[in-house]
Design a protein around this motif. Sequence first.
Motif, PDB file in Angstrom:
ATOM      1  N   HIS A 489      25.931   1.065  53.872  1.00  0.00           N
ATOM      2  CA  HIS A 489      25.205  -0.451  53.832  1.00  0.00           C
ATOM      3  C   HIS A 489      23.996  -0.247  52.743  1.00  0.00           C
ATOM      4  N   GLY A 490      23.724   0.493  52.150  1.00  0.00           N
ATOM      5  CA  GLY A 490      22.517   0.752  51.210  1.00  0.00           C
ATOM      6  C   GLY A 490      21.122   0.646  52.160  1.00  0.00           C
ATOM      7  N   LEU A 491      20.087   0.724  51.468  1.00  0.00           N
ATOM      8  CA  LEU A 491      18.836   1.052  51.798  1.00  0.00           C
ATOM      9  C   LEU A 491      17.925  -0.367  51.631  1.00  0.00           C
ATOM     10  N   MET A 492      18.328  -1.396  51.969  1.00  0.00           N
ATOM     11  CA  MET A 492      17.344  -2.514  51.662  1.00  0.00           C
ATOM     12  C   MET A 492      16.096  -2.473  51.847  1.00  0.00           C
ATOM     13  N   HIS A 493      15.493  -1.763  52.937  1.00  0.00           N
ATOM     14  CA  HIS A 493      13.992  -1.477  53.147  1.00  0.00           C
ATOM     15  C   HIS A 493      13.487  -0.717  52.436  1.00  0.00           C
ATOM     16  N   MET A 494      14.191  -0.129  51.274  1.00  0.00           N
ATOM     17  CA  MET A 494      13.433   0.954  50.179  1.00  0.00           C
ATOM     18  C   MET A 494      13.474   0.279  49.106  1.00  0.00           C
ATOM     19  N   VAL A 495      14.019  -0.867  48.752  1.00  0.00           N
ATOM     20  CA  VAL A 495      14.241  -1.326  47.468  1.00  0.00           C
ATOM     21  C   VAL A 495      12.952  -1.550  46.824  1.00  0.00           C
ATOM     22  N   LEU A 496      11.813  -2.373  47.586  1.00  0.00           N
ATOM     23  CA  LEU A 496      10.781  -2.533  47.107  1.00  0.00           C
ATOM     24  C   LEU A 496       9.899  -1.678  46.715  1.00  0.00           C
ATOM     25  N   HIS A 497       9.669  -0.537  47.613  1.00  0.00           N
ATOM     26  CA  HIS A 497       8.825   0.584  47.435  1.00  0.00           C
ATOM     27  C   HIS A 497       9.426   1.346  45.872  1.00  0.00           C
ATOM     28  N   ASN A 498      10.747   1.591  45.915  1.00  0.00           N
ATOM     29  CA  ASN A 498      11.194   2.330  44.973  1.00  0.00           C
ATOM     30  C   ASN A 498      11.243   1.498  43.518  1.00  0.00           C
ATOM     31  N   ALA A 499      11.230   0.231  43.562  1.00  0.00           N
ATOM     32  CA  ALA A 499      11.265  -0.527  42.427  1.00  0.00           C
ATOM     33  C   ALA A 499       9.898  -0.520  41.854  1.00  0.00           C
ATOM     34  N   TRP A 500       9.000  -0.659  42.696  1.00  0.00           N
ATOM     35  CA  TRP A 500       7.293  -0.429  42.596  1.00  0.00           C
ATOM     36  C   TRP A 500       6.912   1.048  42.039  1.00  0.00           C
ATOM     37  N   ALA A 501       7.593   1.870  42.499  1.00  0.00           N
ATOM     38  CA  ALA A 501       7.143   3.322  42.207  1.00  0.00           C
ATOM     39  C   ALA A 501       7.877   3.801  40.794  1.00  0.00           C
ATOM     40  N   GLY A 502       8.929   2.907  40.774  1.00  0.00           N
ATOM     41  CA  GLY A 502       9.669   3.492  39.430  1.00  0.00           C
ATOM     42  C   GLY A 502      10.474   4.783  39.652  1.00  0.00           C
ATOM     43  N   ASP A 503      10.881   4.807  40.810  1.00  0.00           N
ATOM     44  CA  ASP A 503      11.579   5.919  41.408  1.00  0.00           C
ATOM     45  C   ASP A 503      13.148   5.577  42.093  1.00  0.00           C
ATOM     46  N   PRO A 504      14.143   5.922  41.596  1.00  0.00           N
ATOM     47  CA  PRO A 504      14.405   6.831  40.275  1.00  0.00           C
ATOM     48  C   PRO A 504      14.250   6.353  38.781  1.00  0.00           C
ATOM     49  N   TYR A 505      13.861   4.900  38.960  1.00  0.00           N
ATOM     50  CA  TYR A 505      13.816   4.249  37.526  1.00  0.00           C
ATOM     51  C   TYR A 505      13.044   2.654  37.953  1.00  0.00           C
ATOM     52  N   GLU A 506      12.791   2.223  36.770  1.00  0.00           N
ATOM     53  CA  GLU A 506      12.067   0.631  37.081  1.00  0.00           C
ATOM     54  C   GLU A 506      13.415  -0.302  37.056  1.00  0.00           C
ATOM     55  N   VAL A 507      13.080  -1.239  37.546  1.00  0.00           N
ATOM     56  CA  VAL A 507      14.091  -2.372  37.372  1.00  0.00           C
ATOM     57  C   VAL A 507      13.090  -3.788  36.691  1.00  0.00           C
ATOM     58  N   ASP A 508      14.190  -4.361  36.333  1.00  0.00           N
ATOM     59  CA  ASP A 508      13.619  -5.752  35.567  1.00  0.00           C
ATOM     60  C   ASP A 508      13.581  -7.062  36.112  1.00  0.00           C
ATOM     61  N   VAL A 509      14.807  -6.960  37.070  1.00  0.00           N
ATOM     62  CA  VAL A 509      14.619  -8.261  37.991  1.00  0.00           C
ATOM     63  C   VAL A 509      15.054  -7.638  39.469  1.00  0.00           C
ATOM     64  N   LEU A 510      14.391  -8.382  40.442  1.00  0.00           N
ATOM     65  CA  LEU A 510      14.886  -8.045  41.771  1.00  0.00           C
ATOM     66  C   LEU A 510      15.268  -9.523  42.170  1.00  0.00           C
ATOM     67  N   PHE A 511      16.612  -9.666  42.554  1.00  0.00           N
ATOM     68  CA  PHE A 511      17.507 -10.942  43.026  1.00  0.00           C
ATOM     69  C   PHE A 511      17.449 -10.950  44.418  1.00  0.00           C
ATOM     70  N   MET A 512      16.927 -11.506  45.347  1.00  0.00           N
ATOM     71  CA  MET A 512      17.070 -11.482  46.766  1.00  0.00           C
ATOM     72  C   MET A 512      17.513 -12.899  47.527  1.00  0.00           C
ATOM     73  N   TYR A 513      18.328 -12.636  48.495  1.00  0.00           N
ATOM     74  CA  TYR A 513      18.700 -14.072  49.163  1.00  0.00           C
ATOM     75  C   TYR A 513      18.576 -13.680  50.437  1.00  0.00           C
ATOM     76  N   MET A 514      18.078 -14.731  51.030  1.00  0.00           N
ATOM     77  CA  MET A 514      17.554 -14.854  52.615  1.00  0.00           C
ATOM     78  C   MET A 514      17.275 -13.393  53.161  1.00  0.00           C
TER      79      MET A 514
END
Length: 1005
Positions: A489-514
């Motif tokens: 089911h993926g790790l929704m709870h780790m998306v923000l930390h990893n995107a902030w830390a650039g680990d394993p890479y940076e994201v350009d857009v975070l798109f969230m729904y509900m």
Amino acid sequence: MAFQEPDVPLTRPAADEIRKTTCYMCACRCGIRVHMKDGAIRYIDGNPDHPVNRGVLCAKGSAGLMQHLSPARLTKPLKRVGPRGAGEFEEIEWEEALRLATDWLGDVRTRDPKRLAFFTGRDQSQSLTGWWAAKFGTHNFAAHGGFCSVNMAAAGLYSIGSSFWEFGEPDWERTKLFLLFGVAEDHESNPIKLGLGKLKTRGAKVISINPVRTGYSAIADEWVGVRPGTDGLFAGALIRELLRADRIDHAWLAAMTDAAFLVIRDPGAADDGLYARDEEGRELVWDGARGACAPSDDPDARPVLAGERALPDGRRAVPAFQLVAERFLEPGFAPEEAAAKTGVPAATIRRIARELAEAAFDDSADLDVAWTDWAGRRHDKMTGRPVAMHAMRGISAHSNGFHTCRTLHLLQMMLGAIDRPGSSRHKPPFPRPCPPGPKPAGPAAGPNEALSGMPLGFPTGPEDLLVEEDGTPLRIDKAYSWEYPIAAHGLMHMVLHNAWAGDPYEVDVLFMYMANMGWNSAMNVPATLKYLTDKKEDGSYRIPRIIYSDAYYSETVAYADLVLPDTTYLERWDCISLLDRPISGAEGPGDSIRWPVVEPDRDVRPFQDVLLQLGARLRLPGFVDEAGNPAYPGGYPDYIVNHERAPGIGPLAGWRGETGADHGRGAVNPDQLKRYIENGGFWREHFPDDQLYFKHANKAYLENAHAKGWIPSSDRIVLRLYSEVMQKFRLAAQGHGPNQPPEKDRARVARYFDPIPFWYPPFEGTSEEAGQSAADFPLSAITQRPMHMYHSWGSQNAWLRQITARNRLYLHPETATAIGARDDDWVWITSPIARVKAQIKTMHGVEKGTVWTWNAIGKRRGAWGLDEGAPETEKGFLLNHLINDLLPVRDGGLSYANADPVTGQAAWYDLRVRVEKCAPHEAGTTEPMFERLEAPPPTGGRPTVLRAVGRNDGVAQTTPARQADWIGQRAVHAAAGTGIAAMGGGRRIDEALPTEGADEEETRR
């Protein structure tokens, strides 16, 4: 002359029309009747014809009216103009909002699609959202399951081809002993209440294993107050006692599972621990009648379950059952050993094991129904095993939850209590092969390319992981990497930390729904808010762009750069699909719809429509036709009817074909949605009697399921005591094969990818993983939702808030006495990372080493349209602030998520704390108290009173605030107390109900 009753109208008509649709106040998906008057909603009750709830409706469902009228509803697209979190927005038109979103998303897709992270919360259209992500080309998609129940789903689908909760259900009509493990009252509440009512009426015994005695546990015949995170040890001790007494269904195990499959014993070899196979790849068993190996699918073989055997190549092998028995006969599972860790007396463990055996083998639940098995053998009856089990988040949300849930399924299989009369049953389209398909799609997509398949799936070995050649994860959340290989089911709870830390890479857009990831869908809330707002040295945000869609002004909206306002569930189309999470029952498949029973009175759009529009603007494959025009110009209802995932298979299974005569599979029917509405919003098909049980081995069912596209073939589905998939990962960690983990992950994979379920202590509170002393934090702290609320949604609801407007920390009287505290005292709850202040309430129905509270009652000031001084913001609190999202850094700077190491399931039930009484001057309000969120206009103001009145006047401002309608109040409390009464009692509700500013006593009045 006969007396004639005078025609005297005693009441005004409450409704002039009834529209039937599907509730969305929880994940139950009950059928509801929406009573309309002059075009406005008057009240909601249950649909007596609906197969899920049969007219029963809880407080949540009945209060859907106030969810629809919430002052927190967003009213127009918003663009951020101030700092993130300040709530400074300007209203924009939809065309500008869609253009901005298209520009941002299009830029990402042109450069590198995986730099979009698209994560949704509890949306019930994941077959659409996942398909959108696949066509966009990003692996970085998941919903809330990794925060909620992936351990349940993955453990079940890798063990028995279905699972607890959505893919299975107890046989309520025939069960004689029912065990509940870790089940709170917020999920599937109406079906469970109906089922428990049947069990109690029939005199069946209900045992609830749970640290807290509320709801279902309170009406159970026996409550077992187990310590959090030790359920797997308790279940393992039951298995040990059954093995010692030889109260095992040997014949069923040999016929239905891999118990007889020979497992290679060749330490150091590349295939050690794998099934022995013949030249054609078929698993081998030892045929006791022939004294030789035989293919496992040989219907004439007589497989044995024990004894070491010689394979044709001279090596040795033993049946999987023997390996499992050796594991659970180890001293660590002895009742005395288990009692010391679980808190359950050894005598209780032995007695429950005996009761399980007696119910399974000494009570009859046989049906005189003939059926044919996968090999063509005719059976004159369906033999029963009247023992059923159900489990939920109390099992799942631990770092040992995957193996605990596997142990529960192993316990069921030892008793032969899977899809038999009286046992736990599969719900179509399950069971599926263990594990089911598909695999997660790989490799990564290039610029302007789609993925080769869906982002989420089920790995069958290391070769299916989504990693670079050096082992670096391909996904931002690290799902399907060596850190969390079976993160289904993926790790929704780790998306923000990893995107902030650039680990394993940076994201350009975070798109969230509900997904309220800025508050109650986060662990370590202060850190999460940092991830959302932190900037680089050049002043740009570390997460560059955030697009968020929600119907309400939740705590997360304030941190978005672009807000796409969603409708309420009564204003849109939805599809509860067999491609996703249907409303099937064990006796037949089913699906349902929601449809707009009212039109929005705000400038909002259904998120599914918006997603289709964005897909067309981005010219994603499948979203445009060959000429480049939108493939579904009619929006989501157009998609529901005309989309096909495979020939003849679309989102809805009912009334297919040009005339609507086909079901399950057939051509597109342009009148399909009309047929659903005419039928009350749902479709349900009933299996013939000979397909009702033994679905994993039932020839008629398997052929039917294959014809409908649910399973890839009509072959039998083998249930798995032993997981060869897990062993493949362990072999890779031991240095075998072309796909091996990085050195940093080898020991972890080798330990936790055990092919046989085992128990280990939860990570937090153990020095091995968390690096902390259990003595410093002696108490377990857990949260659960009350049955009248469901996550964030309910605790903004004007009616439901009258039942629970604040939460306490509940603890055993002896625990309170030990710190010199009593009811209503304020205490500090301290974890290794933070502390929270709250009031306490003592109760005997809690395990003495456990404290607990209701989740998501505490709100942040300014969110959800709540008034200044609302009890939810002043005295409500969250334990989320105390839960670390990462385990402490270990040697070499390595840190893993605070999660199950197999699936990545968030381990927020592992929390350990200490509780200390506050000083007198510290009492009064909760802490931490975050800065107030500013709400954008026009949601910044709210009425004093909410009332359901006439057309275009659903929300009115009146005084005084405490002018309550007695009937409405009585109905609220009846619904809360029984979970059955429809709010409003079928009467007109048109008087004021207090919603804000009252203290606890006043809200309970």
